[in-house]
Write a protein that holds these residues in place. Sequence first.
Motif, PDB file in Angstrom:
ATOM      1  N   TYR A   1      -6.422  -3.036   2.734  1.00  0.00           N
ATOM      2  CA  TYR A   1      -7.264  -3.963   1.987  1.00  0.00           C
ATOM      3  C   TYR A   1      -7.957  -3.211   0.865  1.00  0.00           C
ATOM      4  CZ  TYR A   1     -10.534  -7.639   0.766  1.00  0.00           C
ATOM      5  OH  TYR A   1     -11.222  -8.591   0.083  1.00  0.00           O
ATOM      6  N   ALA A   2      -7.859  -3.754  -0.347  1.00  0.00           N
ATOM      7  CA  ALA A   2      -8.467  -3.134  -1.530  1.00  0.00           C
ATOM      8  C   ALA A   2      -9.898  -3.646  -1.678  1.00  0.00           C
ATOM      9  CB  ALA A   2      -7.645  -3.447  -2.769  1.00  0.00           C
ATOM     10  N   PHE A   3     -10.868  -2.825  -1.308  1.00  0.00           N
ATOM     11  CA  PHE A   3     -12.265  -3.217  -1.436  1.00  0.00           C
ATOM     12  C   PHE A   3     -12.699  -3.240  -2.898  1.00  0.00           C
ATOM     13  CE2 PHE A   3     -11.913  -1.577   2.879  1.00  0.00           C
ATOM     14  CZ  PHE A   3     -12.528  -2.585   3.597  1.00  0.00           C
ATOM     15  N   THR A   4     -12.173  -2.309  -3.675  1.00  0.00           N
ATOM     16  CA  THR A   4     -12.397  -2.286  -5.116  1.00  0.00           C
ATOM     17  C   THR A   4     -11.052  -1.992  -5.778  1.00  0.00           C
ATOM     18  OG1 THR A   4     -12.852   0.088  -5.306  1.00  0.00           O
ATOM     19  CG2 THR A   4     -14.709  -1.349  -4.718  1.00  0.00           C
ATOM     20  N   LYS A   5     -11.088  -1.811  -7.096  1.00  0.00           N
ATOM     21  CA  LYS A   5      -9.856  -1.497  -7.815  1.00  0.00           C
ATOM     22  C   LYS A   5      -9.255  -0.186  -7.327  1.00  0.00           C
ATOM     23  CE  LYS A   5      -8.046  -0.654 -12.462  1.00  0.00           C
ATOM     24  NZ  LYS A   5      -8.361  -0.573 -13.912  1.00  0.00           N
ATOM     25  N   HIS A   6     -10.098   0.757  -6.904  1.00  0.00           N
ATOM     26  CA  HIS A   6      -9.609   2.093  -6.573  1.00  0.00           C
ATOM     27  C   HIS A   6      -9.671   2.437  -5.080  1.00  0.00           C
ATOM     28  CE1 HIS A   6      -9.213   3.215 -10.783  1.00  0.00           C
ATOM     29  NE2 HIS A   6     -10.439   2.758 -11.009  1.00  0.00           N
TER      30      HIS A   6
ATOM     31  N   TYR B   1       5.014   0.224  -5.675  1.00  0.00           N
ATOM     32  CA  TYR B   1       5.436  -0.593  -6.823  1.00  0.00           C
ATOM     33  C   TYR B   1       5.460  -2.049  -6.387  1.00  0.00           C
ATOM     34  CZ  TYR B   1       7.993  -2.551 -10.727  1.00  0.00           C
ATOM     35  OH  TYR B   1       8.355  -3.315 -11.799  1.00  0.00           O
ATOM     36  N   GLN B   2       4.733  -2.908  -7.130  1.00  0.00           N
ATOM     37  CA  GLN B   2       4.665  -4.325  -6.802  1.00  0.00           C
ATOM     38  C   GLN B   2       5.521  -5.138  -7.756  1.00  0.00           C
ATOM     39  OE1 GLN B   2       0.773  -5.983  -6.014  1.00  0.00           O
ATOM     40  NE2 GLN B   2       1.361  -8.004  -6.780  1.00  0.00           N
ATOM     41  N   PHE B   3       6.387  -5.980  -7.173  1.00  0.00           N
ATOM     42  CA  PHE B   3       7.225  -6.861  -7.971  1.00  0.00           C
ATOM     43  C   PHE B   3       6.457  -8.139  -8.312  1.00  0.00           C
ATOM     44  CE2 PHE B   3      10.122  -4.198  -5.573  1.00  0.00           C
ATOM     45  CZ  PHE B   3      11.059  -3.842  -6.523  1.00  0.00           C
ATOM     46  N   ALA B   4       7.035  -8.934  -9.206  1.00  0.00           N
ATOM     47  CA  ALA B   4       6.382 -10.166  -9.644  1.00  0.00           C
ATOM     48  C   ALA B   4       6.222 -11.165  -8.494  1.00  0.00           C
ATOM     49  CB  ALA B   4       7.164 -10.796 -10.796  1.00  0.00           C
TER      50      ALA B   4
ATOM     51  N   PRO C   1      -7.108 -11.910 -12.794  1.00  0.00           N
ATOM     52  CA  PRO C   1      -5.717 -11.705 -12.395  1.00  0.00           C
ATOM     53  C   PRO C   1      -5.614 -11.165 -10.974  1.00  0.00           C
ATOM     54  CG  PRO C   1      -6.449  -9.992 -13.902  1.00  0.00           C
ATOM     55  CD  PRO C   1      -7.528 -11.032 -13.878  1.00  0.00           C
ATOM     56  N   SER C   2      -4.473 -11.424 -10.304  1.00  0.00           N
ATOM     57  CA  SER C   2      -4.259 -10.947  -8.944  1.00  0.00           C
ATOM     58  C   SER C   2      -4.254  -9.431  -8.909  1.00  0.00           C
ATOM     59  CB  SER C   2      -2.933 -11.486  -8.403  1.00  0.00           C
ATOM     60  OG  SER C   2      -2.943 -12.889  -8.363  1.00  0.00           O
ATOM     61  N   TYR C   3      -4.647  -8.900  -7.762  1.00  0.00           N
ATOM     62  CA  TYR C   3      -4.676  -7.447  -7.588  1.00  0.00           C
ATOM     63  C   TYR C   3      -3.247  -6.909  -7.623  1.00  0.00           C
ATOM     64  CZ  TYR C   3      -6.096  -2.941  -5.689  1.00  0.00           C
ATOM     65  OH  TYR C   3      -6.339  -1.603  -5.515  1.00  0.00           O
ATOM     66  N   ASN C   4      -3.054  -5.803  -8.285  1.00  0.00           N
ATOM     67  CA  ASN C   4      -1.733  -5.197  -8.400  1.00  0.00           C
ATOM     68  C   ASN C   4      -1.728  -3.857  -7.684  1.00  0.00           C
ATOM     69  OD1 ASN C   4       0.611  -3.705  -9.526  1.00  0.00           O
ATOM     70  ND2 ASN C   4       0.819  -5.547 -10.768  1.00  0.00           N
ATOM     71  N   TRP C   5      -0.757  -3.674  -6.765  1.00  0.00           N
ATOM     72  CA  TRP C   5      -0.708  -2.480  -5.921  1.00  0.00           C
ATOM     73  C   TRP C   5       0.098  -1.341  -6.530  1.00  0.00           C
ATOM     74  CZ3 TRP C   5      -3.372  -1.859  -1.367  1.00  0.00           C
ATOM     75  CH2 TRP C   5      -4.012  -3.006  -0.881  1.00  0.00           C
ATOM     76  N   THR C   6       0.633  -1.517  -7.707  1.00  0.00           N
ATOM     77  CA  THR C   6       1.440  -0.476  -8.325  1.00  0.00           C
ATOM     78  C   THR C   6       0.578   0.737  -8.683  1.00  0.00           C
ATOM     79  OG1 THR C   6       2.991  -2.075  -9.241  1.00  0.00           O
ATOM     80  CG2 THR C   6       2.915   0.101 -10.277  1.00  0.00           C
ATOM     81  N   GLY C   7       1.060   1.936  -8.311  1.00  0.00           N
ATOM     82  CA  GLY C   7       0.356   3.154  -8.675  1.00  0.00           C
ATOM     83  C   GLY C   7       0.358   4.200  -7.580  1.00  0.00           C
ATOM     84  N   PHE C   8      -0.152   5.386  -7.934  1.00  0.00           N
ATOM     85  CA  PHE C   8      -0.266   6.489  -6.992  1.00  0.00           C
ATOM     86  C   PHE C   8      -1.580   6.382  -6.212  1.00  0.00           C
ATOM     87  CE2 PHE C   8       2.624   8.175 -10.198  1.00  0.00           C
ATOM     88  CZ  PHE C   8       3.581   8.806  -9.410  1.00  0.00           C
ATOM     89  N   TYR C   9      -1.602   6.986  -5.027  1.00  0.00           N
ATOM     90  CA  TYR C   9      -2.801   6.990  -4.198  1.00  0.00           C
ATOM     91  C   TYR C   9      -2.804   8.216  -3.293  1.00  0.00           C
ATOM     92  CZ  TYR C   9       0.411   5.268  -0.611  1.00  0.00           C
ATOM     93  OH  TYR C   9       1.466   5.137   0.262  1.00  0.00           O
ATOM     94  N   ALA C  10      -3.983   8.580  -2.786  1.00  0.00           N
ATOM     95  CA  ALA C  10      -4.142   9.686  -1.834  1.00  0.00           C
ATOM     96  C   ALA C  10      -5.337   9.368  -0.941  1.00  0.00           C
ATOM     97  CB  ALA C  10      -4.354  11.011  -2.563  1.00  0.00           C
TER      98      ALA C  10
ATOM     99  N   ALA D   1       2.080  -8.572  -0.567  1.00  0.00           N
ATOM    100  CA  ALA D   1       0.680  -8.538  -0.982  1.00  0.00           C
ATOM    101  C   ALA D   1       0.098  -9.941  -1.010  1.00  0.00           C
ATOM    102  CB  ALA D   1       0.556  -7.890  -2.350  1.00  0.00           C
ATOM    103  N   PHE D   2      -0.959 -10.151  -0.224  1.00  0.00           N
ATOM    104  CA  PHE D   2      -1.747 -11.371  -0.306  1.00  0.00           C
ATOM    105  C   PHE D   2      -2.979 -11.057  -1.158  1.00  0.00           C
ATOM    106  CE2 PHE D   2       0.604 -11.313   3.648  1.00  0.00           C
ATOM    107  CZ  PHE D   2       1.172 -12.573   3.701  1.00  0.00           C
ATOM    108  N   ASP D   3      -2.740 -10.883  -2.448  1.00  0.00           N
ATOM    109  CA  ASP D   3      -3.755 -10.440  -3.384  1.00  0.00           C
ATOM    110  C   ASP D   3      -4.266  -9.059  -2.969  1.00  0.00           C
ATOM    111  OD1 ASP D   3      -5.292 -10.478  -5.637  1.00  0.00           O
ATOM    112  OD2 ASP D   3      -6.840 -11.781  -4.834  1.00  0.00           O
ATOM    113  N   ARG D   4      -5.488  -8.952  -2.441  1.00  0.00           N
ATOM    114  CA  ARG D   4      -6.055  -7.654  -2.080  1.00  0.00           C
ATOM    115  C   ARG D   4      -5.647  -7.171  -0.691  1.00  0.00           C
ATOM    116  NH1 ARG D   4     -10.138  -5.495  -5.147  1.00  0.00           N
ATOM    117  NH2 ARG D   4     -10.707  -6.727  -6.974  1.00  0.00           N
ATOM    118  N   LEU D   5      -4.953  -7.985   0.068  1.00  0.00           N
ATOM    119  CA  LEU D   5      -4.487  -7.610   1.400  1.00  0.00           C
ATOM    120  C   LEU D   5      -2.994  -7.331   1.365  1.00  0.00           C
ATOM    121  CD1 LEU D   5      -5.124  -7.344   4.475  1.00  0.00           C
ATOM    122  CD2 LEU D   5      -4.440  -9.745   4.661  1.00  0.00           C
ATOM    123  N   LEU D   6      -2.602  -6.172   1.870  1.00  0.00           N
ATOM    124  CA  LEU D   6      -1.196  -5.778   1.903  1.00  0.00           C
ATOM    125  C   LEU D   6      -0.771  -5.553   3.352  1.00  0.00           C
ATOM    126  CD1 LEU D   6       1.454  -4.803   0.533  1.00  0.00           C
ATOM    127  CD2 LEU D   6       0.446  -2.506   0.475  1.00  0.00           C
ATOM    128  N   ALA D   7       0.230  -6.292   3.796  1.00  0.00           N
ATOM    129  CA  ALA D   7       0.830  -6.093   5.118  1.00  0.00           C
ATOM    130  C   ALA D   7       2.180  -5.413   4.927  1.00  0.00           C
ATOM    131  CB  ALA D   7       1.005  -7.427   5.838  1.00  0.00           C
TER     132      ALA D   7
END
Length: 232
Positions: free
Chosen positions: A185-190, A84-87, A34-43, A132-138
Amino acid sequence: MRFVSWGIVAACGFLLAGPAAKAADLRVPDLPSPSYNWTGFYAGIYGGGGYAAWAADYCRNGACRHAEGQASGFAVGVYGGYNYQFANRFVIGGEFEWGKSSSSRDELIFGDSALVSSFGAFGGARLRAGYAFDRLLAYGAVGVGFASIGNGYRYMVQKGCDTVQEMIWDEQVKAGLIAGAGIEYAFTKHFVGRGEYLYADYGSVSLSGKDRTRTEFRNEMHLVRVGASYRF
């Protein structure tokens, strides 16, 4: 007849066993992940260059001069927020940050005078929106920020037979608008890497002395930095 019947059954079993064995050897192809999903908290943490661009109009003894300079230095800090990422792959979020800058500058003017500017601790809150271009977010960002800014000037005055240096200095926390853009860019899930540019306008400060010297500073900051964050 009984032997004929058993022979037919055995032959059918043999014929069916061949395709069944071949079917067992076939592997079901892996389904696409499945495509990478950017929804969630981060620090995360960041580091980069802080360029405090300032301009000043300095007047002394009826003569005025305009000066501009860059109080360049390093900037480091921490940030955190929520996405939060929309569909349709559009992403919105909010982010807070706090950092410290070493930007400072002394600019000689009128020969015996100097304009002084420095930026210290700063922070802000921004709204972000991107795609979001999958793992790349502009993304682009806009918000409000604050910074501890010092502005002043020093000059030489004649007191009797002595020439002494006088200093007028003002340091305060200034608020302003922040805007910028970046990519992640999301190198891994986290674990996510980031590069971004931010511009902040902190307005102006006016200073005046007893000998009718007057200076007006206009303070801006440019941040070019990279960061790394952990998504929870």
